[in-house]
Design a protein around this motif. Structure first.
Motif, PDB file in Angstrom:
ATOM      1  N   ARG A 167       0.895  -1.161   0.000  1.00  0.00           N
ATOM      2  CA  ARG A 167       0.000   0.000   0.000  1.00  0.00           C
ATOM      3  C   ARG A 167       0.929   1.206   0.000  1.00  0.00           C
ATOM      4  N   LEU A 168       1.006   1.892  -1.127  1.00  0.00           N
ATOM      5  CA  LEU A 168       1.980   2.961  -1.317  1.00  0.00           C
ATOM      6  C   LEU A 168       1.298   4.320  -1.392  1.00  0.00           C
ATOM      7  N   ARG A 169       1.937   5.290  -0.764  1.00  0.00           N
ATOM      8  CA  ARG A 169       1.430   6.652  -0.807  1.00  0.00           C
ATOM      9  C   ARG A 169       2.218   7.415  -1.872  1.00  0.00           C
ATOM     10  N   PRO A 170       1.600   7.599  -3.023  1.00  0.00           N
ATOM     11  CA  PRO A 170       2.319   8.265  -4.124  1.00  0.00           C
ATOM     12  C   PRO A 170       2.722   9.688  -3.747  1.00  0.00           C
ATOM     13  N   PRO A 171       3.898  10.102  -4.186  1.00  0.00           N
ATOM     14  CA  PRO A 171       4.343  11.476  -3.912  1.00  0.00           C
ATOM     15  C   PRO A 171       3.563  12.473  -4.762  1.00  0.00           C
ATOM     16  N   ARG A 172       3.627  13.716  -4.380  1.00  0.00           N
ATOM     17  CA  ARG A 172       2.954  14.759  -5.168  1.00  0.00           C
ATOM     18  C   ARG A 172       3.539  14.842  -6.573  1.00  0.00           C
ATOM     19  N   THR A 173       4.855  14.669  -6.652  1.00  0.00           N
ATOM     20  CA  THR A 173       5.553  14.682  -7.932  1.00  0.00           C
ATOM     21  C   THR A 173       6.308  13.370  -8.065  1.00  0.00           C
ATOM     22  N   LEU A 174       6.117  12.703  -9.174  1.00  0.00           N
ATOM     23  CA  LEU A 174       6.774  11.426  -9.408  1.00  0.00           C
ATOM     24  C   LEU A 174       8.238  11.655  -9.752  1.00  0.00           C
ATOM     25  N   HIS A 175       9.117  11.160  -8.896  1.00  0.00           N
ATOM     26  CA  HIS A 175      10.554  11.349  -9.072  1.00  0.00           C
ATOM     27  C   HIS A 175      11.096  10.408 -10.147  1.00  0.00           C
ATOM     28  N   GLU A 176      12.130  10.837 -10.839  1.00  0.00           N
ATOM     29  CA  GLU A 176      12.780  10.036 -11.882  1.00  0.00           C
ATOM     30  C   GLU A 176      13.233   8.677 -11.346  1.00  0.00           C
ATOM     31  N   MET A 199       8.783   7.392  -1.862  1.00  0.00           N
ATOM     32  CA  MET A 199       7.411   6.939  -1.610  1.00  0.00           C
ATOM     33  C   MET A 199       7.353   6.180  -0.291  1.00  0.00           C
ATOM     34  N   ASP A 200       6.473   6.630   0.598  1.00  0.00           N
ATOM     35  CA  ASP A 200       6.210   5.893   1.826  1.00  0.00           C
ATOM     36  C   ASP A 200       5.202   4.802   1.532  1.00  0.00           C
TER      37      ASP A 200
END
Length: 116
Positions: A8-17, A87-88
């Motif tokens: 269960r992943l909490r997507p970041p506001r901006t997807l990092h490379e 990502m947490d």
């Protein structure tokens, strides 16, 4: 018996490379352990109870040994920080059920266990 890695992943506001690189390379770490994605983020979902803002990932394996060996593998451990830095989430490995599993049998055993 099958086993699963569930995240269960909490997507970041901006997807990092680095997260994109992780996604591009993860399958190569799964292949030696016969792992395959069953659910990967699932953009179409219906939350029927509670709140679920996180992304769900489910990876299937032939056994819990395969799942453990994959997670502990040098290849996956080298890749993992690319996700965890950005990502947490919560990740677990769990046994699946035999094809003939019957929840009524489990309920009967639980009833018997409660008897004085």
């Amino acid at each position: 018996m099958p086993a699963y890695a569930i995240a269960r992943l909490r997507p970041p506001r901006t997807l990092h490379e680095e997260v994109l690189t992780y996604m591009e390379r993860i399958q190569s770490t799964l292949d030696p352990f016969d792992g395959r994605f069953l659910v990967h983020g699932a953009p179409a979902r219906e939350v029927l109870e509670g709140d679920w803002p996180e992304a769900l990932v489910i990876i299937g394996f032939p056994s819990l040994v395969h799942a453990r060996d994959w997670y502990a593998s040098e290849a996956y451990q080298a890749l993992l920080p690319l996700r965890t830095r950005h990502m947490d989430g919560d990740v677990l490995l769990i046994d699946g059920l035999a094809p003939d599993y019957d929840p009524a049998t489990t309920a009967a055993a639980l009833r018997l266990a409660q008897l004085p």
